[in-house]
Design an enzyme around this catalytic site. Structure first.
Site, PDB file in Angstrom:
ATOM      1  N   ARG A   1      -6.641   5.877  12.096  1.00  0.00           N
ATOM      2  CA  ARG A   1      -6.863   6.354  13.471  1.00  0.00           C
ATOM      3  C   ARG A   1      -5.722   7.125  14.098  1.00  0.00           C
ATOM      4  O   ARG A   1      -5.906   7.771  15.122  1.00  0.00           O
ATOM      5  CB  ARG A   1      -7.218   5.155  14.359  1.00  0.00           C
ATOM      6  CG  ARG A   1      -8.622   4.650  14.103  1.00  0.00           C
ATOM      7  CD  ARG A   1      -8.812   3.264  14.656  1.00  0.00           C
ATOM      8  NE  ARG A   1      -7.940   2.337  13.938  1.00  0.00           N
ATOM      9  CZ  ARG A   1      -7.883   1.033  14.163  1.00  0.00           C
ATOM     10  NH1 ARG A   1      -8.635   0.503  15.094  1.00  0.00           N
ATOM     11  NH2 ARG A   1      -7.085   0.262  13.459  1.00  0.00           N
TER      12      ARG A   1
ATOM     13  N   ARG B   1      -2.288   2.413   4.817  1.00  0.00           N
ATOM     14  CA  ARG B   1      -3.196   2.814   5.904  1.00  0.00           C
ATOM     15  C   ARG B   1      -2.979   4.271   6.310  1.00  0.00           C
ATOM     16  O   ARG B   1      -3.134   4.621   7.485  1.00  0.00           O
ATOM     17  CB  ARG B   1      -3.033   1.911   7.128  1.00  0.00           C
ATOM     18  CG  ARG B   1      -3.434   0.464   6.907  1.00  0.00           C
ATOM     19  CD  ARG B   1      -4.953   0.299   7.001  1.00  0.00           C
ATOM     20  NE  ARG B   1      -5.331  -1.099   6.999  1.00  0.00           N
ATOM     21  CZ  ARG B   1      -5.678  -1.775   8.103  1.00  0.00           C
ATOM     22  NH1 ARG B   1      -5.725  -1.187   9.274  1.00  0.00           N
ATOM     23  NH2 ARG B   1      -6.011  -3.040   8.010  1.00  0.00           N
TER      24      ARG B   1
ATOM     25  N   TYR C   1      -9.561 -14.837   4.922  1.00  0.00           N
ATOM     26  CA  TYR C   1     -10.661 -14.205   5.679  1.00  0.00           C
ATOM     27  C   TYR C   1     -11.970 -14.954   5.480  1.00  0.00           C
ATOM     28  O   TYR C   1     -12.746 -15.140   6.420  1.00  0.00           O
ATOM     29  CB  TYR C   1     -10.840 -12.739   5.271  1.00  0.00           C
ATOM     30  CG  TYR C   1      -9.871 -11.825   5.978  1.00  0.00           C
ATOM     31  CD1 TYR C   1     -10.050 -11.495   7.316  1.00  0.00           C
ATOM     32  CD2 TYR C   1      -8.757 -11.318   5.320  1.00  0.00           C
ATOM     33  CE1 TYR C   1      -9.153 -10.679   7.981  1.00  0.00           C
ATOM     34  CE2 TYR C   1      -7.848 -10.500   5.977  1.00  0.00           C
ATOM     35  CZ  TYR C   1      -8.055 -10.180   7.310  1.00  0.00           C
ATOM     36  OH  TYR C   1      -7.166  -9.382   7.964  1.00  0.00           O
TER      37      TYR C   1
ATOM     38  N   ASP D   1     -12.033  -0.925   2.215  1.00  0.00           N
ATOM     39  CA  ASP D   1     -11.350  -2.048   2.873  1.00  0.00           C
ATOM     40  C   ASP D   1     -11.257  -3.194   1.877  1.00  0.00           C
ATOM     41  O   ASP D   1     -12.085  -3.301   0.970  1.00  0.00           O
ATOM     42  CB  ASP D   1     -12.108  -2.491   4.128  1.00  0.00           C
ATOM     43  CG  ASP D   1     -11.222  -3.371   5.004  1.00  0.00           C
ATOM     44  OD1 ASP D   1     -10.423  -2.809   5.780  1.00  0.00           O
ATOM     45  OD2 ASP D   1     -11.295  -4.603   4.884  1.00  0.00           O
TER      46      ASP D   1
ATOM     47  N   ARG E   1     -14.681   9.605  11.609  1.00  0.00           N
ATOM     48  CA  ARG E   1     -15.039   8.236  11.949  1.00  0.00           C
ATOM     49  C   ARG E   1     -16.142   8.224  13.003  1.00  0.00           C
ATOM     50  O   ARG E   1     -17.082   7.432  12.932  1.00  0.00           O
ATOM     51  CB  ARG E   1     -13.781   7.531  12.447  1.00  0.00           C
ATOM     52  CG  ARG E   1     -13.965   6.195  13.083  1.00  0.00           C
ATOM     53  CD  ARG E   1     -14.180   5.132  12.040  1.00  0.00           C
ATOM     54  NE  ARG E   1     -14.015   3.831  12.650  1.00  0.00           N
ATOM     55  CZ  ARG E   1     -14.907   3.277  13.473  1.00  0.00           C
ATOM     56  NH1 ARG E   1     -16.012   3.906  13.759  1.00  0.00           N
ATOM     57  NH2 ARG E   1     -14.672   2.086  13.988  1.00  0.00           N
TER      58      ARG E   1
HETATM   59  O1  CP3 Z   1      -4.551   2.616   3.353  1.00  0.00           O
HETATM   60  C1  CP3 Z   1      -5.517   3.390   3.452  1.00  0.00           C
HETATM   61  O2  CP3 Z   1      -5.450   4.485   4.036  1.00  0.00           O
HETATM   62  C2  CP3 Z   1      -6.796   3.010   2.740  1.00  0.00           C
HETATM   63  C3  CP3 Z   1      -7.749   2.274   3.480  1.00  0.00           C
HETATM   64  C4  CP3 Z   1      -7.508   0.835   3.883  1.00  0.00           C
HETATM   65  C5  CP3 Z   1      -8.121   0.288   5.040  1.00  0.00           C
HETATM   66  N1  CP3 Z   1      -7.888  -1.059   5.035  1.00  0.00           N
HETATM   67  C6  CP3 Z   1      -8.898   1.057   6.019  1.00  0.00           C
HETATM   68  C7  CP3 Z   1      -9.164   0.462   7.337  1.00  0.00           C
HETATM   69  C8  CP3 Z   1      -6.853  -0.208   3.229  1.00  0.00           C
HETATM   70  C9  CP3 Z   1      -5.991  -0.168   1.976  1.00  0.00           C
HETATM   71  C10 CP3 Z   1      -7.109  -1.397   3.970  1.00  0.00           C
HETATM   72  C11 CP3 Z   1      -6.643  -2.734   3.562  1.00  0.00           C
HETATM   73  C12 CP3 Z   1      -6.816  -3.871   4.471  1.00  0.00           C
HETATM   74  N2  CP3 Z   1      -7.883  -4.168   5.272  1.00  0.00           N
HETATM   75  C13 CP3 Z   1      -5.910  -4.929   4.583  1.00  0.00           C
HETATM   76  C14 CP3 Z   1      -4.624  -5.054   3.789  1.00  0.00           C
HETATM   77  C15 CP3 Z   1      -3.554  -4.238   4.369  1.00  0.00           C
HETATM   78  C16 CP3 Z   1      -2.937  -4.827   5.603  1.00  0.00           C
HETATM   79  O3  CP3 Z   1      -3.022  -4.155   6.644  1.00  0.00           O
HETATM   80  O4  CP3 Z   1      -2.374  -5.918   5.519  1.00  0.00           O
HETATM   81  C17 CP3 Z   1      -6.423  -5.861   5.503  1.00  0.00           C
HETATM   82  C18 CP3 Z   1      -5.772  -7.150   5.956  1.00  0.00           C
HETATM   83  C19 CP3 Z   1      -7.684  -5.371   5.926  1.00  0.00           C
HETATM   84  C20 CP3 Z   1      -8.644  -6.025   6.868  1.00  0.00           C
HETATM   85  C21 CP3 Z   1      -8.930  -5.181   8.046  1.00  0.00           C
HETATM   86  N3  CP3 Z   1      -9.615  -3.988   8.012  1.00  0.00           N
HETATM   87  C22 CP3 Z   1      -8.614  -5.446   9.398  1.00  0.00           C
HETATM   88  C23 CP3 Z   1      -7.844  -6.655   9.882  1.00  0.00           C
HETATM   89  C24 CP3 Z   1      -9.120  -4.381  10.158  1.00  0.00           C
HETATM   90  C25 CP3 Z   1      -9.158  -4.267  11.636  1.00  0.00           C
HETATM   91  C26 CP3 Z   1      -7.831  -4.050  12.238  1.00  0.00           C
HETATM   92  C27 CP3 Z   1      -7.645  -2.619  12.567  1.00  0.00           C
HETATM   93  O5  CP3 Z   1      -6.684  -2.014  12.067  1.00  0.00           O
HETATM   94  O6  CP3 Z   1      -8.475  -2.120  13.366  1.00  0.00           O
HETATM   95  C28 CP3 Z   1      -9.701  -3.446   9.268  1.00  0.00           C
HETATM   96  C29 CP3 Z   1     -10.347  -2.179   9.631  1.00  0.00           C
HETATM   97  C30 CP3 Z   1      -9.814  -0.947   8.949  1.00  0.00           C
HETATM   98  N4  CP3 Z   1      -9.574  -0.808   7.615  1.00  0.00           N
HETATM   99  C31 CP3 Z   1      -9.545   0.307   9.584  1.00  0.00           C
HETATM  100  C32 CP3 Z   1      -9.141   1.197   8.562  1.00  0.00           C
HETATM  101  C33 CP3 Z   1      -8.796   2.657   8.699  1.00  0.00           C
HETATM  102  C34 CP3 Z   1      -9.754   0.633  11.046  1.00  0.00           C
HETATM  103  C35 CP3 Z   1     -11.219   0.825  11.217  1.00  0.00           C
HETATM  104  C36 CP3 Z   1     -11.613   1.885  12.166  1.00  0.00           C
HETATM  105  O7  CP3 Z   1     -11.534   3.096  11.846  1.00  0.00           O
HETATM  106  O8  CP3 Z   1     -12.087   1.486  13.233  1.00  0.00           O
END
Ligand code: CP3
Length: 341
Positions: free
Chosen positions: A29, A25, A150, A75, A38
């Site tokens: 943010r 990640r 999911y 994602d 964003r």
């Molecule tokens: O790592 C990186 O920089 C690459 C991008 C990336 C994102 N999600 C961007 C994202 C990667 C590799 C993921 C994987 C992901 N997504 C996982 C596996 C990794 C982990 O954390 O276990 C999972 C479970 C998800 C599902 C997901 N996506 C959730 C639960 C959420 C919401 C929770 C949160 O953090 O707000 C997301 C949204 C998400 N994916 C964001 C980002 C940067 C936040 C979105 C935003 O900018 O509002």
């Protein structure tokens, strides 16, 4: 250093001057420059689907910290959309038509490999064009169990009651679901490699919710199927079984080059238990809330416990939005200043 990126050499357990470093990640943010883009995109899925913007946020943390790898911005849930899933982020993920019956499993579409995520191909190509040749580009997908959770829960769950109810009530249909996801993700990752990904990471974020027996059937078996299908691509495969410390013995011969460990696992002991793999991890992401000198001390302790060869410094899970940039900087610089003895 010249030649192959340090990150790829470490994945293959070849000699490197110091451990490569990147973190899960890393585009997100906690970075002011991410929040700007964003905001411009409006919604998270629009950001994922606009290659110019997705490429920009992929590159931001690499530019700021000089990381050894970029992970393409997307994602784990986006490839479910071409499979017939209605997905939104509010801001957490929400699925309007979750999988709740064996019939729902059979209704899932298997897109022609790989139609419906062309934006990701374009993002990968744009990033690869801009990226320094010594920085590796990582593609990724979710693991079958994590994606299935999911699909059935419809959102992020704390207790996993719906997916466990489904799996224990309809075990054959659930096996079909995880096998379908394994095959679809194998095609999806092959497509990412064709468009420039030089390594792939499989996120099994929720395997820690299962006991060892269920984890073997519903988590590890389909993840193994997926990883085996990737072997011919010839790129390093990274598997991240988050909360999978109870499964280390099952991972000894797992078909991947790198195992990514969460922060609950003792790195030194894991290195002895898993001699065939490169290891990645595993600083507690919560530690980045500590003052920078604490971060430096704990990062050095992590590096001392890590294997001398076949090691990639990373966090034990994704970075959280609240972390101060000074602590992130302290983590990255401590690794970059380290030298293998
Ligand atoms: O790592 C990186 O920089 C690459 C991008 C990336 C994102 N999600 C961007 C994202 C990667 C590799 C993921 C994987 C992901 N997504 C996982 C596996 C990794 C982990 O954390 O276990 C999972 C479970 C998800 C599902 C997901 N996506 C959730 C639960 C959420 C919401 C929770 C949160 O953090 O707000 C997301 C949204 C998400 N994916 C964001 C980002 C940067 C936040 C979105 C935003 O900018 O509002």
């Amino acid at each position: 250093m010249s030649g192959e990126p340090r990150f790829l050499r470490a994945c293959r357990r070849q000699e490197v001057d110091r451990p490569p470093v990147w973190f899960m990640r890393q585009a997100g943010r906690y970075l002011p420059e991410y929040r700007k883009v964003r905001q411009k995109a409006g919604d998270f899925l629009t950001l994922c689907r606009t290659p110019e913007l997705a490429a920009e946020v992929t590159l931001q943390p690499v530019r700021r910290f000089g990381l050894d790898a970029a992970i393409v911005f997307s994602d784990i849930l986006t490839p479910l959309v071409p499979m017939g899933i209605e997905l939104s982020f509010t801001p957490g993920p929400h699925i309007a038509n979750p999988v709740r019956s064996p019939e729902d499993v059979d209704r899932l579409q298997r897109p022609a490999p790989w139609a419906g995520t062309e934006f990701l191909d374009e993002t990968l190509e744009q990033v690869r064009e801009t990226l320094d040749p010594e920085t590796a580009l990582i593609g990724f997908s979710g693991a079958p169990w994590t994606l299935a959770s999911y699909l059935v829960e419809g959102t992020t769950s704390r207790s996993f009651t719906k997916v466990k109810a489904f799996a224990h009530t309809h075990p054959e249909a659930f096996d079909r679901l995880t096998a379908t996801l394994a095959d679809a993700m194998a095609d999806y990752l092959a497509d990412q490699v064709r468009h420039g990904a030089q390594a792939v990471q499989i996120f099994d974020s929720w395997i820690g919710a299962l006991d060892a027996g269920d984890a073997r059937r519903w988590g590890l078996a389909p993840a193994r199927r997926l990883l085996e299908r990737l072997e011919d691509l010839g790129v390093p495969r990274i598997y991240f079984p988050n909360g999978g410390g109870h499964l280390l013995h099952d991972l000894v011969d797992f078909p991947c080059e790198v195992l990514s460990l969460d922060w609950r696992v003792d790195l030194g002991r894991a290195a002895r238990a898993l001699p065939r793999h490169a290891l990645q991890g595993n600083l507690d992401p919560g530690l980045l809330m500590a003052p920078p000198e604490v971060v430096r001390r704990r990062t050095r302790a992590m590096l001392e416990a890590a294997p001398g060869r076949g090691y990639i410094a990373n966090l034990g899970h994704g970075i959280t939005p609240e972390v101060p940039l000074a602590s992130v900087e302290a983590f990255v610089r401590t690794v970059q200043e380290h030298r293998h003895g």
